[in-house]
Design a protein around this motif. Structure first.
Motif: not given
Length: 294
Positions: A272-279
């Protein structure tokens, strides 16, 4: 091909080596070798025993049957298949409609577009034909959502999932990471999304490199569920529930219908890869990456 797949014979090539040789048939069938390899990896577990053994002839049958179907699928969207290679400067980012469904339904290895998603693509500036596509929608996977809330404090309502990604052979090498970066910017303007997630299946040869190249990080893993096959073809859980509304599990369907079969070989966990929308998206050390049980 997962290293867990091997043949029973101690002499001669392993199944991995045999399949690599068989994939050369892609040229004879006029299909993309990369796509054929993914479909082959998806269907080989249907014939593997618990130790991962598959006969050469079963492997050959899987490669050939998937090559034939892939050729048919490519023909169904032949008007969208690029005829040349593109540079990134020749493409532009757009939100698209019906073309995404056609591509995902025909060419994505899961073969079904996620209904109700927003679809994005890098398209030919002149013709509008998509080269690299993805779809995103609110996260529905409750176990993943619960872990995100508990460990990272992001509410489920603010999490979206990238459920489909597909790139034609003519797309530039960095097209997927560039597309994901543009999708992130698009969602920044919405204001209601804080995090993106996606699932990477290493059993199919995927590593997540395109995600790592565009500000994503590996945050957790999920114990692998057996693959389900119906009439020898892979069937997703969504497809199973749509076709058999009263069935609750893969094992239940296999017990009720002789045409259904589940994989027996042990599969690697999903990533499970994740990415913050900001920062920046923080890196999670392996010892802090939770393994979610299904």
């Amino acid at each position: 091909m997962s290293e867990k797949f091997s043949n029973n014979s101690r002499s001669g090539p392993t199944v991995t080596e045999s399949v690599d040789r068989l994939l050369r048939l892609a040229r004879l069938f006029g299909v993309d070798r990369r796509e054929l390899a993914v479909r082959t990896r998806l269907h080989l577990p249907c014939y593997a025993d618990g130790a991962g053994a598959v006969s050469y002839w079963e492997a050959a049958s899987v490669v050939i049957s998937n090559a034939l179907r892939l050729r048919k699928d490519q023909w169904a969207v032949r008007d969208l298949v690029p005829r040349r290679e593109y540079a990134l400067s020749e493409l532009e980012f757009r939100q698209i409609g019906d073309d995404a469904g056609r591509v995902f339904d025909s060419l994505h290895y899961l073969r079904n577009a996620r209904r109700g998603s927003l679809n994005f693509a890098l398209v030919d500036k002149d013709t509008g034909a998509p080269l690299t596509l993805c779809s995103a929608s609110p996260l529905e996977w409750k176990r993943v959502a619960d872990q995100v809330v508990q460990q990272f404090g992001v509410p489920q309502a603010a999490v979206w999932d990238v459920s489909r990604v597909y790139s034609f052979d003519g797309a530039p090498p960095n097209a997927v990471s560039y597309l994901l970066a543009r999708v992130r910017k698009f969602l920044q303007k919405r204001g209601d999304v804080e995090l993106l997630t996606t699932v990477v299946d290493p059993n199919l040869g995927f590593t997540g490199s395109s995600y790592l190249a565009s500000n994503w990080q590996l945050w957790m893993t999920v114990r692998a569920r057996p693959y389900l096959y119906y009439r020898g073809r892979y069937m997703s859980l969504r497809q199973m529930w749509a076709a058999f509304p009263s069935v609750r599990s893969i094992d239940e369907l296999c017990a009720l219908d002789r045409k259904a079969r589940r994989s027996q070989v042990e599969l690697r966990d999903s990533l499970i890869f994740c990415c913050r929308i900001r920062g920046a998206t923080e890196r999670v050390l392996p010892e802090h990456q939770h393994r979610i049980l299904r």
